[in-house]
Motif scaffolding. Structure first.
Motif, PDB file in Angstrom:
ATOM      1  N   GLU A 202       0.840  -1.203   0.000  1.00 24.40           N
ATOM      2  CA  GLU A 202       0.000   0.000   0.000  1.00 24.40           C
ATOM      3  C   GLU A 202       0.877   1.256   0.000  1.00 24.40           C
ATOM      4  O   GLU A 202       0.600   2.225  -0.726  1.00 24.40           O
ATOM      5  N   LEU A 203       1.927   1.255   0.794  1.00 20.47           N
ATOM      6  CA  LEU A 203       2.842   2.397   0.801  1.00 20.47           C
ATOM      7  C   LEU A 203       3.618   2.493  -0.515  1.00 20.47           C
ATOM      8  O   LEU A 203       3.902   3.599  -0.991  1.00 20.47           O
ATOM      9  N   LEU A 204       3.952   1.352  -1.109  1.00 23.52           N
ATOM     10  CA  LEU A 204       4.644   1.378  -2.399  1.00 23.52           C
ATOM     11  C   LEU A 204       3.742   1.939  -3.495  1.00 23.52           C
ATOM     12  O   LEU A 204       4.218   2.607  -4.418  1.00 23.52           O
ATOM     13  N   ARG A 205       2.457   1.674  -3.376  1.00 25.84           N
ATOM     14  CA  ARG A 205       1.510   2.207  -4.365  1.00 25.84           C
ATOM     15  C   ARG A 205       1.545   3.736  -4.365  1.00 25.84           C
ATOM     16  O   ARG A 205       1.401   4.373  -5.415  1.00 25.84           O
ATOM     17  N   GLN A 206       1.750   4.321  -3.193  1.00 24.57           N
ATOM     18  CA  GLN A 206       1.845   5.779  -3.108  1.00 24.57           C
ATOM     19  C   GLN A 206       3.118   6.313  -3.760  1.00 24.57           C
ATOM     20  O   GLN A 206       3.200   7.480  -4.102  1.00 24.57           O
ATOM     21  N   ARG A 207       4.118   5.436  -3.926  1.00 25.20           N
ATOM     22  CA  ARG A 207       5.359   5.810  -4.617  1.00 25.20           C
ATOM     23  C   ARG A 207       5.288   5.517  -6.111  1.00 25.20           C
ATOM     24  O   ARG A 207       6.271   5.714  -6.826  1.00 25.20           O
ATOM     25  N   GLY A 208       4.154   5.026  -6.563  1.00 23.70           N
ATOM     26  CA  GLY A 208       4.000   4.721  -7.977  1.00 23.70           C
ATOM     27  C   GLY A 208       4.420   3.321  -8.364  1.00 23.70           C
ATOM     28  O   GLY A 208       4.556   3.011  -9.551  1.00 23.70           O
ATOM     29  N   ILE A 209       4.637   2.445  -7.367  1.00 28.94           N
ATOM     30  CA  ILE A 209       5.002   1.049  -7.629  1.00 28.94           C
ATOM     31  C   ILE A 209       3.786   0.185  -7.343  1.00 28.94           C
ATOM     32  O   ILE A 209       3.432  -0.051  -6.180  1.00 28.94           O
ATOM     33  N   GLU A 210       3.147  -0.248  -8.399  1.00 30.16           N
ATOM     34  CA  GLU A 210       1.907  -1.030  -8.281  1.00 30.16           C
ATOM     35  C   GLU A 210       2.240  -2.511  -8.411  1.00 30.16           C
ATOM     36  O   GLU A 210       2.528  -3.015  -9.499  1.00 30.16           O
ATOM     37  N   ILE A 211       2.200  -3.231  -7.289  1.00 29.26           N
ATOM     38  CA  ILE A 211       2.457  -4.674  -7.294  1.00 29.26           C
ATOM     39  C   ILE A 211       1.115  -5.392  -7.246  1.00 29.26           C
ATOM     40  O   ILE A 211       0.362  -5.235  -6.284  1.00 29.26           O
ATOM     41  N   PRO A 212       0.774  -6.183  -8.273  1.00 20.72           N
ATOM     42  CA  PRO A 212      -0.524  -6.877  -8.276  1.00 20.72           C
ATOM     43  C   PRO A 212      -0.659  -7.816  -7.085  1.00 20.72           C
ATOM     44  O   PRO A 212       0.333  -8.343  -6.565  1.00 20.72           O
ATOM     45  N   ALA A 213      -1.898  -8.019  -6.670  1.00 17.86           N
ATOM     46  CA  ALA A 213      -2.147  -8.924  -5.546  1.00 17.86           C
ATOM     47  C   ALA A 213      -1.750 -10.354  -5.880  1.00 17.86           C
ATOM     48  O   ALA A 213      -1.480 -11.159  -4.978  1.00 17.86           O
ATOM     49  N   THR A 214      -1.700 -10.682  -7.173  1.00 16.83           N
ATOM     50  CA  THR A 214      -1.357 -12.043  -7.587  1.00 16.83           C
ATOM     51  C   THR A 214       0.153 -12.280  -7.647  1.00 16.83           C
ATOM     52  O   THR A 214       0.592 -13.412  -7.850  1.00 16.83           O
ATOM     53  N   THR A 215       0.957 -11.227  -7.476  1.00 15.03           N
ATOM     54  CA  THR A 215       2.409 -11.377  -7.527  1.00 15.03           C
ATOM     55  C   THR A 215       2.931 -11.865  -6.180  1.00 15.03           C
ATOM     56  O   THR A 215       2.588 -11.304  -5.132  1.00 15.03           O
ATOM     57  N   LEU A 216       3.749 -12.894  -6.223  1.00 12.34           N
ATOM     58  CA  LEU A 216       4.316 -13.481  -5.010  1.00 12.34           C
ATOM     59  C   LEU A 216       5.837 -13.417  -5.087  1.00 12.34           C
ATOM     60  O   LEU A 216       6.432 -13.855  -6.068  1.00 12.34           O
ATOM     61  N   PHE A 217       6.459 -12.845  -4.064  1.00 14.19           N
ATOM     62  CA  PHE A 217       7.920 -12.803  -3.980  1.00 14.19           C
ATOM     63  C   PHE A 217       8.415 -14.029  -3.221  1.00 14.19           C
ATOM     64  O   PHE A 217       7.874 -14.377  -2.172  1.00 14.19           O
ATOM     65  N   VAL A 218       9.438 -14.670  -3.745  1.00 13.44           N
ATOM     66  CA  VAL A 218      10.029 -15.857  -3.133  1.00 13.44           C
ATOM     67  C   VAL A 218      11.522 -15.620  -2.972  1.00 13.44           C
ATOM     68  O   VAL A 218      12.212 -15.268  -3.929  1.00 13.44           O
ATOM     69  N   GLY A 219      12.025 -15.786  -1.749  1.00 13.38           N
ATOM     70  CA  GLY A 219      13.445 -15.618  -1.492  1.00 13.38           C
ATOM     71  C   GLY A 219      14.206 -16.910  -1.693  1.00 13.38           C
ATOM     72  O   GLY A 219      13.651 -18.010  -1.589  1.00 13.38           O
ATOM     73  N   GLY A 220      15.489 -16.776  -1.973  1.00 13.34           N
ATOM     74  CA  GLY A 220      16.327 -17.956  -2.159  1.00 13.34           C
ATOM     75  C   GLY A 220      17.783 -17.585  -2.134  1.00 13.34           C
ATOM     76  O   GLY A 220      18.163 -16.436  -1.911  1.00 13.34           O
ATOM     77  N   VAL A 221      18.640 -18.569  -2.360  1.00 17.01           N
ATOM     78  CA  VAL A 221      20.078 -18.356  -2.379  1.00 17.01           C
ATOM     79  C   VAL A 221      20.689 -19.205  -3.475  1.00 17.01           C
ATOM     80  O   VAL A 221      20.282 -20.347  -3.696  1.00 17.01           O
ATOM     81  N   HIS A 222      21.647 -18.629  -4.188  1.00 21.53           N
ATOM     82  CA  HIS A 222      22.330 -19.306  -5.291  1.00 21.53           C
ATOM     83  C   HIS A 222      23.757 -19.621  -4.866  1.00 21.53           C
ATOM     84  O   HIS A 222      24.549 -18.721  -4.608  1.00 21.53           O
ATOM     85  N   ASP A 223      24.069 -20.904  -4.773  1.00 16.80           N
ATOM     86  CA  ASP A 223      25.423 -21.360  -4.508  1.00 16.80           C
ATOM     87  C   ASP A 223      26.149 -21.399  -5.847  1.00 16.80           C
ATOM     88  O   ASP A 223      25.922 -22.287  -6.663  1.00 16.80           O
ATOM     89  N   THR A 224      27.035 -20.436  -6.085  1.00 18.26           N
ATOM     90  CA  THR A 224      27.664 -20.315  -7.396  1.00 18.26           C
ATOM     91  C   THR A 224      28.804 -21.303  -7.586  1.00 18.26           C
ATOM     92  O   THR A 224      29.336 -21.409  -8.694  1.00 18.26           O
ATOM     93  N   CYS A 225      29.195 -22.014  -6.533  1.00 20.83           N
ATOM     94  CA  CYS A 225      30.216 -23.056  -6.691  1.00 20.83           C
ATOM     95  C   CYS A 225      29.561 -24.378  -7.100  1.00 20.83           C
ATOM     96  O   CYS A 225      29.983 -25.020  -8.054  1.00 20.83           O
ATOM     97  N   ALA A 226      28.525 -24.760  -6.396  1.00 19.12           N
ATOM     98  CA  ALA A 226      27.845 -26.021  -6.691  1.00 19.12           C
ATOM     99  C   ALA A 226      26.759 -25.868  -7.748  1.00 19.12           C
ATOM    100  O   ALA A 226      26.154 -26.857  -8.144  1.00 19.12           O
ATOM    101  N   ASP A 227      26.504 -24.632  -8.209  1.00 15.87           N
ATOM    102  CA  ASP A 227      25.404 -24.368  -9.139  1.00 15.87           C
ATOM    103  C   ASP A 227      24.101 -24.960  -8.603  1.00 15.87           C
ATOM    104  O   ASP A 227      23.460 -25.804  -9.234  1.00 15.87           O
TER     105      ASP A 227
END
Length: 267
Positions: A202-227
């Protein structure tokens, strides 16, 4: 996200930020409610192991037992050494199997509070977590810097960087420099959780960044040695697990192609 992070098995916090930055916020990893009994079992086994390790270390330095224990330890260490040299894949699978049996995996979550806790405030004056305004400011700044302010995909993956090594004493040099030589996974995991909060959007919407309710952020980590890529699934609802599995297949294909390309260039 400059944070002082305390993992579920860590005795204290450590900064996940550039070395010139002093973090002001504590983020702790906690066992998920349904895995609390499993976590208690894991902690008991870790305490027993540390007790045995301390006794062995003391005995190995004694006059009478030192030579005997050193000879026995050297003989026992020969087996994993030979496996690592001649059967590295089998040795890696065996290590994972033994570790999982002795220390069961516990589903975790990040701390939710936003007030100085007794543990952190009394020692180093850290806030536990971020306020809604702080979350929106940090999420908005990063999205604007990336140019990702519109046309969001249904699933946005935020990856931190890490590396791994089995025989390099300088392995931290290959991890995330922006995280002080440690894993960037907790930072990415925290960012995804922040970006999924309705109050933050809601606060991001006031900054002009409209994230749809259907968008889901998922965190992760990439091990660049083991790929290898590890995704944190706690933010993914059950009805979107199929999307996550499809994403895993795409990422796996990309990692295999990347490993192949790197091998070709090395050759």
């Amino acid at each position: 996200l400059a944070i002082a992070f305390q993992g579920i098995d860590d005795p204290s916090t450590f900064p996940l930020c550039p070395v010139v930055v002093q973090p002001q916020h504590l983020i702790a990893e906690e066992p998920a409610e349904q895995d609390t009994p499993l976590f208690a079992r894991r902690q008991r086994r870790r305490r027993r192991w540390h007790w045995l390790d301390a006794r062995f270390d003391r005995a190995s330095r004694s006059l009478l037992l030192g030579s005997v224990l050193t000879a026995l330890a050297g003989f026992v260490a020969t087996v994993p050494l030979l496996l690592n040299v001649f059967l590295p894949k089998f040795a890696a699978r065996l290590r994972r199997f033994v570790t999982q049996r002795l220390l069961p995996e516990v589903r975790t979550q990040l701390s939710q509070l936003r007030s100085p806790s007794a543990r952190s405030a009394a020692s180093v004056g850290l806030y536990t977590g971020f306020s809604i305004e702080e979350k929106a400011a940090r999420v908005g700044s990063l999205l604007e810097n990336l140019g990702l302010t519109q046309s969001f995909a249904p699933m946005v993956v935020v990856l931190g960087h890490d590396s791994s090594s089995v025989n390099n004493p300088h392995f931290a040099a290959y991890s995330c420099g922006a995280c002080g030589g440690r894993s960037g996974g907790p930072n990415a995991r925290l960012f995804a959780r922040m970006a999924n909060r309705p109050e933050v959007r809601e606060l991001l919407r006031q900054r002009g960044i409209e994230i749809p309710a259907t968008t889901l952020f998922v965190g992760g980590v990439h091990d660049t040695c083991a790929d290898a890529i590890t995704l944190y699934e706690e933010a993914v609802p059950q009805d979107r697990r199929d999307e996550l599995e499809a994403l895993r297949a795409v990422l796996k294909d990309g990692l295999l192609r990347q490993a192949h390309e790197r091998s070709r260039r090395f050759a």
